[in-house]
Structures are given as structure tokens and as C-alpha cells.
Design a protein around this motif. Structure first.
Motif, PDB file in Angstrom:
ATOM      1  N   MET A   9      34.494 -21.616  -3.314  1.00  9.08           N
ATOM      2  CA  MET A   9      33.230 -20.897  -3.454  1.00  9.08           C
ATOM      3  C   MET A   9      33.418 -19.704  -4.380  1.00  9.08           C
ATOM      4  N   MET A  10      32.527 -19.591  -5.362  1.00 11.93           N
ATOM      5  CA  MET A  10      32.645 -18.505  -6.329  1.00 11.93           C
ATOM      6  C   MET A  10      32.174 -17.185  -5.730  1.00 11.93           C
ATOM      7  N   GLU A  11      32.924 -16.118  -6.062  1.00 14.45           N
ATOM      8  CA  GLU A  11      32.533 -14.801  -5.572  1.00 14.45           C
ATOM      9  C   GLU A  11      31.326 -14.299  -6.373  1.00 14.45           C
ATOM     10  N   PRO A  12      30.375 -13.628  -5.695  1.00 16.71           N
ATOM     11  CA  PRO A  12      29.199 -13.125  -6.419  1.00 16.71           C
ATOM     12  C   PRO A  12      29.603 -12.049  -7.406  1.00 16.71           C
ATOM     13  N   GLU A  13      28.969 -12.093  -8.586  1.00 17.32           N
ATOM     14  CA  GLU A  13      29.260 -11.088  -9.595  1.00 17.32           C
ATOM     15  C   GLU A  13      28.624  -9.748  -9.214  1.00 17.32           C
ATOM     16  N   HIS A  14      29.306  -8.671  -9.559  1.00 15.40           N
ATOM     17  CA  HIS A  14      28.740  -7.350  -9.325  1.00 15.40           C
ATOM     18  C   HIS A  14      27.551  -7.141 -10.250  1.00 15.40           C
ATOM     19  N   ALA A  15      26.562  -6.458  -9.753  1.00 18.99           N
ATOM     20  CA  ALA A  15      25.381  -6.184 -10.563  1.00 18.99           C
ATOM     21  C   ALA A  15      25.792  -5.370 -11.788  1.00 18.99           C
ATOM     22  N   LYS A  16      25.255  -5.742 -12.925  1.00 20.14           N
ATOM     23  CA  LYS A  16      25.602  -5.054 -14.159  1.00 20.14           C
ATOM     24  C   LYS A  16      25.071  -3.631 -14.123  1.00 20.14           C
ATOM     25  N   PHE A  17      25.923  -2.685 -14.506  1.00 24.31           N
ATOM     26  CA  PHE A  17      25.530  -1.279 -14.502  1.00 24.31           C
ATOM     27  C   PHE A  17      24.539  -1.009 -15.629  1.00 24.31           C
ATOM     28  N   ASP A  18      23.475  -0.283 -15.313  1.00 23.96           N
ATOM     29  CA  ASP A  18      22.471   0.094 -16.299  1.00 23.96           C
ATOM     30  C   ASP A  18      22.374   1.613 -16.325  1.00 23.96           C
ATOM     31  N   ALA A  19      22.821   2.221 -17.431  1.00 26.65           N
ATOM     32  CA  ALA A  19      22.847   3.682 -17.531  1.00 26.65           C
ATOM     33  C   ALA A  19      21.445   4.279 -17.438  1.00 26.65           C
ATOM     34  N   THR A  20      20.455   3.587 -18.029  1.00 21.23           N
ATOM     35  CA  THR A  20      19.080   4.094 -17.996  1.00 21.23           C
ATOM     36  C   THR A  20      18.554   4.160 -16.576  1.00 21.23           C
ATOM     37  N   THR A  21      18.827   3.106 -15.794  1.00 23.86           N
ATOM     38  CA  THR A  21      18.397   3.089 -14.395  1.00 23.86           C
ATOM     39  C   THR A  21      19.125   4.152 -13.587  1.00 23.86           C
ATOM     40  N   PHE A  22      20.421   4.303 -13.840  1.00 24.09           N
ATOM     41  CA  PHE A  22      21.223   5.313 -13.138  1.00 24.09           C
ATOM     42  C   PHE A  22      20.640   6.707 -13.355  1.00 24.09           C
ATOM     43  N   LEU A  23      20.221   6.998 -14.577  1.00 24.27           N
ATOM     44  CA  LEU A  23      19.726   8.332 -14.914  1.00 24.27           C
ATOM     45  C   LEU A  23      18.254   8.536 -14.551  1.00 24.27           C
ATOM     46  N   ALA A  24      17.603   7.465 -14.116  1.00 18.76           N
ATOM     47  CA  ALA A  24      16.177   7.560 -13.784  1.00 18.76           C
ATOM     48  C   ALA A  24      15.927   7.735 -12.292  1.00 18.76           C
ATOM     49  N   LYS A  25      16.921   7.372 -11.457  1.00 18.46           N
ATOM     50  CA  LYS A  25      16.695   7.343 -10.006  1.00 18.46           C
ATOM     51  C   LYS A  25      17.707   8.189  -9.250  1.00 18.46           C
ATOM     52  N   ALA A  26      17.281   8.646  -8.077  1.00 15.47           N
ATOM     53  CA  ALA A  26      18.195   9.348  -7.176  1.00 15.47           C
ATOM     54  C   ALA A  26      19.128   8.338  -6.527  1.00 15.47           C
ATOM     55  N   GLY A  27      20.247   8.815  -6.004  1.00 15.79           N
ATOM     56  CA  GLY A  27      21.217   7.945  -5.354  1.00 15.79           C
ATOM     57  C   GLY A  27      22.347   8.773  -4.785  1.00 15.79           C
TER      58      GLY A  27
END
Length: 249
Positions: free
Chosen positions: A1-19
């Protein structure tokens, strides 16, 4: 069984939202993000609005270092080595929305996400080039050309948008501080620009793209007698002293 890929990092989304380690803050006009001498423990990413960086000397003289607009980072010195103190004060010119990123989170994402570190390095290079251009401007250009340049930068010419743009409310005193001259000379130059059809202002300044001719083609008319005189203070004091001596005799 293949391991799920990590979600691709998006710099624009990172800088637009709190976290984790980051939150959205809103700063009203004339309020500060941080003050000179505060602990440098976070970086701000300006999402909306305009701000300025100022420094205060030991004698209490304030100088405006640079203007900031959307997509600029503020307080990047906080990730340089150990936690230090703020070197300047960041103040909102208009109401601002920014992402406040804690120092540890900023360092983590820079190490782990190449897309983000690439974006941040591009910003630092652009800031360095702007600083170098500011220095060249101060060394070689007249105060009138320096004023034209700062107005164009505030109007963000070269960015997507209208060819004639309103700039945020700013005092002539602040403009004078930024270009290294007096308020009276800024007032004179602004009136001159308006008569030439380069700017309009009635509370807010609207910059016309024709102002670019001053920077690109040096198309300024000859200086005229209306230009306020530059007083050589040491020479003026010497003349006053000589006059006083003659009157005593």
C-alpha cells in the motif's frame, strides 16, 4: 500500500491564514506594530495597508527609514541570530492587516519549506536593492528628484493597477524627513509639481504617470526665482557676528 503524499506547501496560503505560531492582526492608522527597543520576537507579513519604519536618535530626533506596502515583511531582523531588540519602530500609515509569525515558526518554515525560503530571500534581495537605490538617490539626486521618486514609490508605479494612483495620507514633514530636506522645500516642490500637472492633491495626493519623466528623462524646467534659498548656516552666523561687532564699535 502506497503511503499518502504530504500536501504540497503553498507559501501564499501560509501567508494568508492564521495557524500554529502565526495569527492575523489588525493595526489602526498611527498605531504601532512594534517600537524601537522592543524584543525582536516575531516577523509581520503585511497583507493590506501601508506602514513606515522610523528610528529615534538619542537626542530625540525621528527619521523615516522606509515605507512599506502589501506583501512586505516587517521586522525580519528577529531571525538574525539570537533574540535581540527592535532597531526601528513600525507604524501603520493606513489601517493594516498583517500576519504575525512567531520567531520559532518563521525559522522552522524557512528551514523546512524551500518555496517559502525562496520567497523570503527574494524579498530580502529586493529590500537590499531598494536600500542601495535610496542611498544612490540621496548621494546624487536633487531633493526635487528625490521627492518625485518617493511619490512614485508610494503610488507603486510598475505594479498592477491604475496609471494614476492616490497615495496614503502623509505629511509634508514626513516626506521632508525621507528625502533629507526641509518642509518648506517639499511644499515648494509639491506646488510646482501641481502647476506642471504632475500631481493633484486635496487631502490625498494623486500621482500622474507623467511624473516618471522627471526620473527617467530628467525633464525638469530650469530652476526659477521662486525656489526657496538655501541658507549656509555657518556663513550666516559669521555675518551676524560681524554685524554685531560693527554695531558695538
Amino acid at each position: 500500500m502506497m503511503e499518502p503524499e504530504h500536501a504540497k506547501f503553498d507559501a501564499t496560503t501560509f501567508l494568508a491564514k492564521a495557524g500554529l505560531g502565526r495569527r492575523i492582526v489588525r493595526v489602526k492608522a498611527k498605531h504601532v506594530f512594534f517600537s524601537q527597543g522592543n524584543p525582536a520576537d516575531s516577523v509581520f507579513y503585511l497583507q493590506k495597508g501601508r506602514a513606515k519604519l522610523t528610528v529615534l536618535s538619542e537626542k530625540g530626533k525621528e527619521a523615516t527609514v522606509t515605507l512599506l506596502s502589501a506583501r512586505d515583511f516587517i521586522g525580519e531582523e528577529s531571525i538574525a541570530g539570537a533574540v535581540g531588540l527592535r532597531l526601528a519602530t513600525a507604524t501603520a500609515i493606513t489601517t493594516c492587516t498583517a500576519l504575525k509569525i512567531e520567531r520559532t515558526e518563521m525559522i522552522r518554515v524557512m528551514h523546512e519549506e524551500h518555496a517559502f525560503s525562496d520567497l523570503f530571500v527574494k524579498f530580502l534581495l529586493a529590500r537590499s536593492m531598494r536600500t542601495q537605490a535610496d542611498l544612490v538617490d540621496q548621494l546624487f539626486n536633487s531633493s526635487e528628484k528625490r521627492l518625485a521618486r518617493i511619490l512614485l514609490l508610494m503610488a507603486e508605479f510598475g505594479e498592477p493597477g491604475e496609471p494614476e494612483m492616490l497615495i496614503p495620507k502623509i505629511t509634508q514633514g514626513t516626506l521632508a524627513d525621507m528625502i533629507g530636506t526641509t518642509r518648506s522645500r517639499v511644499s515648494f516642490f509639491m506646488n510646482r509639481f501641481r502647476k506642471m500637472g504632475l500631481v493633484d492633491y486635496n487631502g490625498r495626493i494623486r500621482v500622474h504617470k507623467s511624473l516618471l519623466n522627471i526620473i527617467l528623462h530628467d525633464q525638469l524646467p530650469e530652476q526659477n526665482a521662486e525656489k526657496p534659498p538655501i541658507v549656509d548656516l555657518p556663513q550666516a552666523r559669521s555675518k551676524i557676528a560681524m554685524r554685531a561687532l560693527r554695531e558695538q564699535k
